[in-house]
Design a protein around this motif. Structure first.
Motif, PDB file in Angstrom:
ATOM      1  N   ARG A   9      62.374  86.186  67.887  1.00 43.16           N
ATOM      2  CA  ARG A   9      61.602  87.387  67.659  1.00 43.16           C
ATOM      3  C   ARG A   9      62.765  88.509  67.426  1.00 43.16           C
ATOM      4  O   ARG A   9      62.664  89.464  67.386  1.00 43.16           O
ATOM      5  CB  ARG A   9      61.059  87.785  69.135  1.00 43.16           C
ATOM      6  CG  ARG A   9      60.204  87.029  69.426  1.00 43.16           C
ATOM      7  CD  ARG A   9      59.432  87.269  71.117  1.00 43.16           C
ATOM      8  NE  ARG A   9      58.391  86.247  71.435  1.00 43.16           N
ATOM      9  CZ  ARG A   9      58.537  85.001  71.979  1.00 43.16           C
ATOM     10  NH1 ARG A   9      59.883  84.823  72.358  1.00 43.16           N
ATOM     11  NH2 ARG A   9      57.693  84.290  72.314  1.00 43.16           N
ATOM     12  N   LYS A 105      66.512  95.716  79.985  1.00 42.17           N
ATOM     13  CA  LYS A 105      65.115  94.881  79.967  1.00 42.17           C
ATOM     14  C   LYS A 105      64.457  95.267  81.304  1.00 42.17           C
ATOM     15  O   LYS A 105      63.102  95.728  81.229  1.00 42.17           O
ATOM     16  CB  LYS A 105      65.166  93.387  79.994  1.00 42.17           C
ATOM     17  CG  LYS A 105      65.934  92.956  78.694  1.00 42.17           C
ATOM     18  CD  LYS A 105      65.826  91.370  78.747  1.00 42.17           C
ATOM     19  CE  LYS A 105      66.936  91.064  77.791  1.00 42.17           C
ATOM     20  NZ  LYS A 105      67.142  89.178  77.915  1.00 42.17           N
ATOM     21  N   SER A 148      64.306  86.664  76.254  1.00 37.85           N
ATOM     22  CA  SER A 148      63.083  87.442  76.820  1.00 37.85           C
ATOM     23  C   SER A 148      63.202  87.710  78.253  1.00 37.85           C
ATOM     24  O   SER A 148      62.185  88.163  78.718  1.00 37.85           O
ATOM     25  CB  SER A 148      61.738  87.104  76.139  1.00 37.85           C
ATOM     26  OG  SER A 148      61.376  86.027  76.740  1.00 37.85           O
ATOM     27  N   ALA A 166      57.476  87.549  76.413  1.00 38.99           N
ATOM     28  CA  ALA A 166      57.729  87.655  75.048  1.00 38.99           C
ATOM     29  C   ALA A 166      58.307  89.310  74.437  1.00 38.99           C
ATOM     30  O   ALA A 166      58.892  89.435  73.530  1.00 38.99           O
ATOM     31  CB  ALA A 166      56.780  87.198  73.973  1.00 38.99           C
ATOM     32  N   ALA A 169      61.912  90.730  74.498  1.00 39.99           N
ATOM     33  CA  ALA A 169      62.916  90.351  73.694  1.00 39.99           C
ATOM     34  C   ALA A 169      63.551  91.373  72.962  1.00 39.99           C
ATOM     35  O   ALA A 169      62.923  92.427  72.548  1.00 39.99           O
ATOM     36  CB  ALA A 169      62.452  89.319  72.649  1.00 39.99           C
ATOM     37  N   GLU A 255      65.987  80.010  76.398  1.00 44.77           N
ATOM     38  CA  GLU A 255      64.631  80.594  76.125  1.00 44.77           C
ATOM     39  C   GLU A 255      63.442  79.413  76.406  1.00 44.77           C
ATOM     40  O   GLU A 255      62.397  79.937  76.632  1.00 44.77           O
ATOM     41  CB  GLU A 255      64.940  81.384  74.868  1.00 44.77           C
ATOM     42  CG  GLU A 255      63.582  82.071  74.345  1.00 44.77           C
ATOM     43  CD  GLU A 255      63.119  83.139  75.142  1.00 44.77           C
ATOM     44  OE1 GLU A 255      62.168  84.032  74.932  1.00 44.77           O
ATOM     45  OE2 GLU A 255      64.066  83.603  76.078  1.00 44.77           O
TER      46      GLU A 255
END
Length: 385
Positions: A9, A105, A148, A166, A169, A255
């Motif tokens: 991704r 994140k 992610s 997901a 990412a 991952e």
């Protein structure tokens, strides 16, 4: 053969000086405001200014968030969300080590979807699309730019919460090895050991698969060839580049294959005794290799042949464990609880904590109570000689 389902991704851009492209890369998302998430050390090294200059040169409005530290906590994420609510970004940039990228994140989860970071512990808990993010790692350690997952500690219990989705990412990761040359020697050592532990642990998990072992093995080869070089010659840009790519590849392996008992036993050392993660996982890793090697010597043999084609399967676990110990000593890191002034009386509670760690469930041998105790006891005292 283990089945897998993986989709890359993140766009990876590698090369010396590539931080100068941040503005043009960010501009393609047409953001009204970019929020740069970076710690104070990054500001002192000047990387923050370089990133902001590139963004402003592209005509973008830039705001920053710096109020967090190593091993970001839920309260630090909350502070970042409050900052985001003030400036209303539509693009985030995580600039720094794993802490900066994980905090970025974490902020994105809560700012985009609401609630608290606790709501996103686990996998696939995001309730909407997250803001686009760009990662710029300045260390060669966590490989967070290629994952992610965010690892956030609960501010009260200090338990580490893996939050993965997901949609978390990074859209782009800028890998500029020149940025890693400003690291203090101890940071180079700690992050390098962390990266090596990722390459080694991902190679032998229950979820290992053809994709993950390819990344793990190449990561180990690059890291093993360059770790001693960056310790001895900090200005070796070629070795720095190998370390950065090796850490990134190991992150790609995490991952899809996850980690194991070395990380499960390292986390209580960080939570209860504030031991830096690289130190903690490096100290535990040789014993974990020997434990797993009793039944999976062939896997370690494959890995060791990246650095010595003549190694047999039977001798590989011991050789690899000794190699990790040698790297720890080269880096000036401890190899025992005694050296860290941690009493043996704390082993039982740490062993119990280790059994609660998610990463331990992926170890090729079940991390039960006895094995957890044995691992800590094996590193209790400084080896003689």
């Amino acid at each position: 053969m283990q089945p897998f389902d993986i989709q890359n991704r993140t766009r990876f851009i590698f090369g010396e000086g590539t931080i100068s492209r941040l503005g043009e890369l960010a501009a393609q998302y047409r953001p009204a405001c970019v929020m740069v998430v970076s710690d104070r050390g990054i500001m002192e090294a000047g990387h923050d200014g370089a990133a902001i200059s590139s963004l402003k040169a592209a005509g973008l409005r830039v705001e920053s968030f710096h109020d967090f530290a190593e091993n970001p906590t839920s309260s630090m994420v909350e502070a970042g969300v409050r900052r985001a609510a003030e400036v209303k970004p539509d693009l985030l940039v995580g600039l720094g080590g794993g802490s900066s990228m994980d905090c970025c994140k974490g902020i994105n989860f809560v700012y985009s979807c609401g609630g608290t970071i606790h709501d996103y512990q686990g996998v696939g808990k995001a309730t909407c699309d997250l803001l686009p993010m760009i990662a710029i790692p300045t260390t060669s350690g966590t490989g967070s730019e290629s994952q992610s997952f965010a690892l956030i500690s609960d501010a009260e219990t200090h338990v580490k919460m893996p939050c993965g989705d997901a949609r978390a990412a990074f859209r782009i990761a800028i890998l500029d090895p020149a940025l890693t040359m400003t690291q203090p020697p101890r940071v180079t050592a700690l992050t390098g050991i962390d990266a090596l532990s990722h390459a080694i642990e991902t190679y032998v998990t229950k979820r290992r698969n053809p994709m993950s072992v390819t990344y793990s093995r190449r990561a180990f080869g690059m890291l093993a060839a360059s770790f001693s070089r960056v310790l001895a010659e900090p200005g070796d840009i070629e070795a720095r580049g190998q370390m950065q790519l090796g850490a990134c590849f190991a992150g790609m392996a995490i991952e899809t294959s996850m980690l194991g008992a070395a990380h499960a036993t390292a986390n209580p050392l960080t939570a209860r005794h504030s031991i830096t993660h690289g130190q903690a996982v490096g100290m535990m890793l040789p014993s974990v290799i020997r434990m797993n090697g009793a039944t999976h010597a062939n896997w370690y043999g494959e890995l060791m042949r990246e650095v010595d084609p003549s190694v047999s399967d039977g001798e590989a676990p011991g050789r690899l464990a000794s190699l990790v110990t040698r790297w720890l000593r080269e880096a000036g890191l401890a190899t025992s609880l005694e050296e860290l002034s941690i009493a043996e009386s704390s082993i039982e509670v740490m062993a119990e904590d280790a059994l609660k760690q998610w990463t331990g469930t992926f170890n090729p041998l079940p991390l039960d109570a006895q094995r957890s105790l044995d691992l800590y006891r094996s590193v209790a005292r400084k080896p003689a000689g």
